[in-house]
Motif scaffolding. Structure first.
Motif, mmCIF file in Angstrom:
data_model
loop_
_atom_site.group_PDB
_atom_site.id
_atom_site.type_symbol
_atom_site.label_atom_id
_atom_site.label_comp_id
_atom_site.label_asym_id
_atom_site.label_seq_id
_atom_site.Cartn_x
_atom_site.Cartn_y
_atom_site.Cartn_z
ATOM 1 N N GLY A 1 0.826 -1.210 0.000
ATOM 2 C CA GLY A 1 0.000 0.000 0.000
ATOM 3 C C GLY A 1 0.860 1.259 0.000
ATOM 4 O O GLY A 1 0.586 2.205 -0.735
ATOM 5 N N TYR A 2 1.920 1.254 0.815
ATOM 6 C CA TYR A 2 2.816 2.420 0.867
ATOM 7 C C TYR A 2 3.368 2.725 -0.514
ATOM 8 O O TYR A 2 3.391 3.863 -0.966
ATOM 9 C CB TYR A 2 4.003 2.151 1.799
ATOM 10 C CG TYR A 2 3.697 2.146 3.266
ATOM 11 C CD1 TYR A 2 2.415 2.381 3.745
ATOM 12 C CD2 TYR A 2 4.709 1.918 4.189
ATOM 13 C CE1 TYR A 2 2.148 2.368 5.094
ATOM 14 C CE2 TYR A 2 4.458 1.909 5.545
ATOM 15 C CZ TYR A 2 3.175 2.126 5.996
ATOM 16 O OH TYR A 2 2.931 2.097 7.329
ATOM 17 N N LEU B 1 0.812 4.170 -2.699
ATOM 18 C CA LEU B 1 0.190 5.404 -2.221
ATOM 19 C C LEU B 1 1.177 6.571 -2.221
ATOM 20 O O LEU B 1 0.799 7.710 -2.452
ATOM 21 C CB LEU B 1 -0.328 5.163 -0.795
ATOM 22 C CG LEU B 1 -1.526 5.972 -0.327
ATOM 23 C CD1 LEU B 1 -2.685 5.811 -1.286
ATOM 24 C CD2 LEU B 1 -1.940 5.506 1.061
ATOM 25 N N TYR B 2 2.440 6.279 -1.933
ATOM 26 C CA TYR B 2 3.398 7.370 -1.751
ATOM 27 C C TYR B 2 4.505 7.325 -2.802
ATOM 28 O O TYR B 2 5.642 7.632 -2.509
ATOM 29 C CB TYR B 2 3.976 7.316 -0.333
ATOM 30 C CG TYR B 2 2.892 7.395 0.713
ATOM 31 C CD1 TYR B 2 2.096 8.539 0.792
ATOM 32 C CD2 TYR B 2 2.641 6.343 1.578
ATOM 33 C CE1 TYR B 2 1.068 8.618 1.723
ATOM 34 C CE2 TYR B 2 1.620 6.426 2.517
ATOM 35 C CZ TYR B 2 0.836 7.556 2.584
ATOM 36 O OH TYR B 2 -0.175 7.644 3.497
ATOM 37 N N VAL C 1 -2.381 6.786 11.998
ATOM 38 C CA VAL C 1 -3.030 5.508 11.689
ATOM 39 C C VAL C 1 -3.728 5.571 10.333
ATOM 40 O O VAL C 1 -3.669 4.632 9.538
ATOM 41 C CB VAL C 1 -4.015 5.136 12.812
ATOM 42 C CG1 VAL C 1 -4.949 4.047 12.355
ATOM 43 C CG2 VAL C 1 -3.254 4.701 14.047
ATOM 44 N N LEU D 1 -2.972 7.526 7.744
ATOM 45 C CA LEU D 1 -2.017 7.611 6.634
ATOM 46 C C LEU D 1 -1.234 6.323 6.432
ATOM 47 O O LEU D 1 -0.942 5.940 5.304
ATOM 48 C CB LEU D 1 -1.027 8.761 6.878
ATOM 49 C CG LEU D 1 -1.533 10.165 6.573
ATOM 50 C CD1 LEU D 1 -0.426 11.178 6.811
ATOM 51 C CD2 LEU D 1 -2.018 10.256 5.124
ATOM 52 N N PHE D 2 -0.860 5.661 7.527
ATOM 53 C CA PHE D 2 0.100 4.572 7.370
ATOM 54 C C PHE D 2 -0.451 3.185 7.720
ATOM 55 O O PHE D 2 0.277 2.219 7.723
ATOM 56 C CB PHE D 2 1.358 4.872 8.183
ATOM 57 C CG PHE D 2 2.036 6.113 7.692
ATOM 58 C CD1 PHE D 2 2.724 6.098 6.483
ATOM 59 C CD2 PHE D 2 1.943 7.300 8.390
ATOM 60 C CE1 PHE D 2 3.324 7.240 6.000
ATOM 61 C CE2 PHE D 2 2.548 8.441 7.912
ATOM 62 C CZ PHE D 2 3.246 8.426 6.703
ATOM 63 N N LEU D 3 -1.746 3.131 8.024
ATOM 64 C CA LEU D 3 -2.333 1.813 8.253
ATOM 65 C C LEU D 3 -3.646 1.670 7.471
ATOM 66 O O LEU D 3 -3.796 0.754 6.662
ATOM 67 C CB LEU D 3 -2.571 1.611 9.763
ATOM 68 C CG LEU D 3 -3.142 0.264 10.178
ATOM 69 C CD1 LEU D 3 -2.220 -0.859 9.754
ATOM 70 C CD2 LEU D 3 -3.344 0.213 11.690
ATOM 71 N N MET E 1 -5.224 3.910 5.190
ATOM 72 C CA MET E 1 -5.233 4.268 3.771
ATOM 73 C C MET E 1 -4.474 3.281 2.888
ATOM 74 O O MET E 1 -4.975 2.921 1.821
ATOM 75 C CB MET E 1 -4.737 5.699 3.572
ATOM 76 C CG MET E 1 -5.898 6.693 3.626
ATOM 77 S SD MET E 1 -5.395 8.412 3.568
ATOM 78 C CE MET E 1 -4.404 8.474 2.093
ATOM 79 N N PRO E 2 -3.278 2.858 3.300
ATOM 80 C CA PRO E 2 -2.590 1.853 2.456
ATOM 81 C C PRO E 2 -3.433 0.602 2.265
ATOM 82 O O PRO E 2 -3.493 0.044 1.166
ATOM 83 C CB PRO E 2 -1.322 1.540 3.248
ATOM 84 C CG PRO E 2 -1.091 2.724 4.109
ATOM 85 C CD PRO E 2 -2.442 3.274 4.428
#
Lengths: 353, 260, 301
Positions: free
Chosen positions: B108-109, B112-113, C37, C39-41, C43-44
């Motif tokens: 996902g990272y 997403l980024y 949470v 942004l990094f859990l 949403m991904p």
């Protein structure tokens, strides 16, 4: 022959003899209390009767049969624990029916018995609740019903009231006694609370250091304690040192005030020190009350306890407490005042070790 | 009878754990033909790649721990103090990383980024390192939050806060001088556990292409025979040290508490 | 935050005003955590879930999901599930046995502390080094393999054992699954009160009856919870599998790893679908757990 007969029971943990030569014969339907401070061996005796501890020597006979070699689940004994010990995953009815279920009793017979038990403890509608939904008092009643449901020969109560609030403790102990008499079940009750033991027992066993110090009715235990330990453990008691003046005439002195005892002094010699016991409620400072004997002393403290006023006074080097019943017309003694305590000479007991 | 069975179960368990440890230790010492030696260790420790990746992972671990403390201690404190109703939800969220596999999160990272997204973290080295740290913090979240929350449970947060406020302390002072010292043991336990997790982590670092210790070990494992075993012994030593330190601080705190 | 402090005296006079005014400020306290949470859990994860149902140009499709139903991908899922389930179940049973031995089996008390510490270490000793340890033990020239072959004449390879297989991976995973179980279940076993056992016994129950009717139902929720956790733990384990097998074993995490690296499958949205499938499976395991736990825990508050 006694229904539950404990003979020469001993328990040794390593170097420690926690129960020493314990003998007790309990008649069918009797309610016996084992009373004593913590560590006196009372719980160990109970657990040996239940079968959770093995005795080092001695015999335990129920209805004439020695049960020492039997496992707890073969002894047909009911037990109530201090911490309720209800199974949290079972409902009240399932808890009460547990003993029946493991015996293979099912169907309407079991249901009827459970309903009967719940009615007996006054909680007929709570069968479907879980233990966590009950108050402490209710849980302990359910524990009692659970212990009684399989119709045990003997009921053991291991400090069942000590986790409860003071008020519930009193009402539940009366209820336990009522149920016990109604069923006529032989019961052994362990407690460290002398008031509890005095109020509900047929007989009390006062235990000290693994031994039975005295076995007797509550009346006997309270009024005629046979050892210094029993005298001091049961009820409040003044222990007074006295000097023998004239052994032949039973004359002794307390703080230079001479008194004649009712009890013979026996082999004591002039100048010997003996211990005397006097209950606080035995004396009175009211003029003319029950007194053939008197001691004069100075009031040290006077505490209002509600129904009674407890006063401590100094007689020579001895300190004596006495209680007066409260009444609105009473003037409590004031500190420093000189008062005369009157009592009957036969209330002064000689404590022999 | 019961005891024989119990000893049997325990022995089986111990055997299961000690055999691989013996196996790897034995293997790591056999680099020189016919005799035991520390050649494999010497070779590993002298490898500049080892020093580089290990240093990188240690730095990452320290930053992750700091970030975790700054994020979690105030949050757990605030939730206990002001929003106890929120606790079950927070707890649920903190347990999610145990359920969602790390590989899914890092995937996902990356999507997403990436460089063409609104927050192009993977575009720069610093950005990627930052992202990796956030990833590690996510992995450590269940352990860290639980440790801190358990620590807070043992102190009376409300009373301490009110007492500090009545003496004129502000929020920063309360957190740094009252709450943090009181939950220090819990925070340290969480920190050591985080350290152990980050040092050996492979998936996130490998997929974000960072020169961390985990991917280095994997690479070495694919190409060498004896060095990996030596690395495994070293890694085990690090894990053991972290757990030992947790035990140590816990015992130390019990000691001081008993004195009070 | 300052304004919150000054509002406190006023609040004691009028309660409703206080709740209305400080509620947003209360939320402010958890804002950093919420942002992190999200942004990094969250949403991904959402990105993966949504991406699994999208075409590269963003329109809705089920093609990615359909793409999972090819024999090789299904086989990968199947073997992953089998390994995870086997290692979780065996981990539960063996871990329970070890823990029960220490808590209930009458073993000396001093064993407890070291065992729990050691379990803490072993449950965290996963990933790449664990694979090395097992290669050095049960690999082709591992200490146990060689010992069995030279001393007992047992050739593991001839017996069909291969570390890079279902059983090999399961055995390796058990190294961290068993201690994890020990760590979680030991407090639960401690929670079984001695009085429950005694009460059951004095009511006439045998040992097995006590376990069936009282102890096991009480432990059931913890057992289930641990099972779900162990399953997810094994299902998401990438590092151990890659370090152990390279890419020779076709399990989902390895497949996804290769996919993300761009080694195998070209289509990134199939990758989303693969990852989505992983979430679904761990999600199912945990929903099942929550549901069963709620059912079995009626008797708890």
């Amino acid at each position: 022959m006694a229904f539950l007969d404990i003979k020469n029971l001993e328990k040794v943990f390593g170097q420690n003899r926690v129960v020493k030569d314990f003998n007790l014969a309990i008649e069918k339907g009797e309610f016996i209390s084992l009373l004593g401070p913590s560590g006196c061996g009372k719980t160990t005796v109970l657990r040996m009767v239940a079968g959770f501890e093995t005795s080092s020597s001695g015999a335990i006979l129920i209805d004439g049969k020695d049960v020492v070699s039997k496992r707890p689940n073969q002894r047909n004994i009911g037990m109530v624990f201090q911490a309720y010990a209800l199974f949290p995953n079972l409902t009240v009815a399932q808890n009460v029916g547990f003993g029946l279920k493991v015996k293979g009793i099912a169907g309407s017979e079991a249901d009827n018995r459970v309903a009967e038990m719940l009615k007996l403890i006054g909680l007929p509608d709570l069968g479907n609740r879980y233990p966590f939904q009950l108050s402490g008092g209710q849980q302990q009643r359910v524990a009692l019903a659970r212990a009684l449901a399989p119709k045990p020969q003997v009921l053991l109560l291991d400090e069942p009231l000590s986790a409860l609030d003071a008020k519930i403790r009193v009402s539940l102990r009366e209820e336990i006694r009522m149920i016990q008499q109604q069923l006529g079940i032989t019961t052994v009750f362990v407690t460290h609370d002398q008031e509890e033991a005095l109020s509900i027992s047929d007989r009390i066993v006062v235990m000290n250091g693994g031994r039975a110090d005295q076995i007797g009715t509550p009346f006997d235990i309270y009024n005629r304690p046979s050892t210094r330990f029993v005298a001091s453990f049961v009820g409040t008691l003044n222990l007074i040192e006295a000097k023998v003046i004239d052994p032949a005439a039973n004359r002794i002195s307390i703080g230079d005030q001479a008194i004649t005892l009712k009890e013979p002094l026996g082999a004591a010699k002039v100048g010997d020190t003996i211990s005397l016991a006097l209950r606080p409620e035995a004396g009175s400072i009211v003029e003319g009350a029950n007194g053939d004997t008197a001691l004069v002393g100075q009031v040290m403290t006077s505490n209002f306890l509600g129904s009674v006023i407890r006063t401590r006074m100094k007689v020579g080097t001895a300190v004596i407490s006495f209680d007066m019943f409260n009444s609105p017309g009473l003037t409590p003694p004031s500190v420093g005042e000189t008062v005369t305590l009157r009592f009957t000479a036969s209330d002064l007991l000689i404590i022999r070790e | 009878m019961k005891r024989i069975w119990a000893w049997g179960a325990l022995t089986f368990g111990l055997l299961y754990f000690f055999l691989p440890l013996i196996g790897m230790t034995n293997f790591s010492l056999k680099m020189r033909r016919g005799e035991y030696s520390f050649d494999a260790y010497a070779r590993v420790l002298a490898d500049p790649k080892f020093q580089e990746t290990f240093g990188f992972s240690v730095m990452m671990a320290l930053f992750t721990i700091l970030f975790g403390i700054f994020l979690i201690v105030p949050t757990a404190y605030w939730v206990r103090l002001k929003m106890p109703g929120l606790r079950p939800y927070i707890e649920f969220v903190t347990l999610l990383p145990l359920v969602i596999p790390a590989i899914v999160i890092v995937f996902g990272y990356i999507r997403l980024y990436n460089t063409s997204s609104w927050l192009p973290l993977t575009g720069t080295t610093t950005g990627t390192n930052l992202l990796l740290m956030f990833g590690y913090a996510t992995l450590a979240l269940p352990y860290m939050y639980r440790a801190v929350d358990t620590g807070l449970r043992t102190i009376d947060v409300t009373t301490l806060t009110e007492a500090a406020q009545s003496l004129g302390a502000g929020w920063i002072t309360i957190l740094s001088r009252i709450i943090l010292p009181n939950v220090l043991v819990a925070v340290l336990s969480g920190a050591f556990l985080t350290f152990a997790i980050v040092i050996g982590e492979f998936t996130m670092a490998a997929l974000l292409n960072r020169p961390a210790f985990g991917p280095y070990m994997q690479l070495l494992g694919a190409n060498r025979a004896y060095e990996p075993a030596a690395l495994a012994v070293i890694a085990f030593g690090i894990t053991w040290a972290c757990m030992g330190l947790i035990q140590l601080v816990t015992r130390f705190s019990k000691h001081t508490r008993a004195q009070r | 935050m300052q304004s919150d402090k000054t509002s406190v005296p006023a609040a004691t006079v009028t309660m409703p005003v206080r709740t209305r005014r400080t509620l947003p400020l209360n939320w402010l306290g958890v804002l950093p955590f919420a942002i992190f949470v999200t942004l990094f859990l969250i949403m991904p994860t959402m990105k993966i879930v949504v991406g699994a149902f999208q075409t590269p140009d963003g329109s809705l499709t089920l093609d990615n999901i359909r793409g999972l139903f090819t024999p090789s991908i299904m086989a990968a899922y199947w073997i992953s599930i089998k390994i995870s389930l086997a290692s979780a179940i065996l981990g539960c049973i063996i871990g329970f046995g070890v823990s029960a031995a220490v808590v209930l089996g009458g073993l000396p008390q001093w064993i407890r502390g070291p065992l729990l510490t050691f379990s803490g270490v072993a449950s965290n000793f996963a990933g790449v080094p664990l694979a090395f340890a097992f290669l050095a033990t049960l690999g082709p020239v591992g200490i146990l393999t060689v010992f069995l072959k030279t001393q007992l004449g047992l050739d593991l390879r001839l017996l069909g054992f291969n570390l890079l297989s279902f059983w090999g991976l399961t055995l390796t995973y058990l190294f961290f699954q068993i201690p994890l179980m020990v760590l979680i279940i030991t407090p639960a076993l401690d929670g079984l009160k001695r009085e429950w056992r005694e009460a059951a016994e004095i009511l006439g129950a045998s040992g097995p009856q006590y376990w069936r009717m009282v102890a096991f139902p009480i432990l059931f929720p913890s057992l289930l919870g641990t099972l779900a956790l162990l399953f997810a733990n094994a299902f998401g384990a990438v590092a151990t599998a890659i370090a152990l097998t390279g890419s020779s074993l076709n399990i989902v995490p390895i497949l996804l790893f290769a996919q993300i690296r761009g080694d195998v499958l070209g289509d990134p949205h199939l990758g989303y679908a693969l990852a989505f499938g992983m979430i679904v499976i761990t999600g199912i395991a945990n929903t099942l757990y929550i549901w069963l736990r709620a059912r079995s825990e009626r008797w708890l508050k």
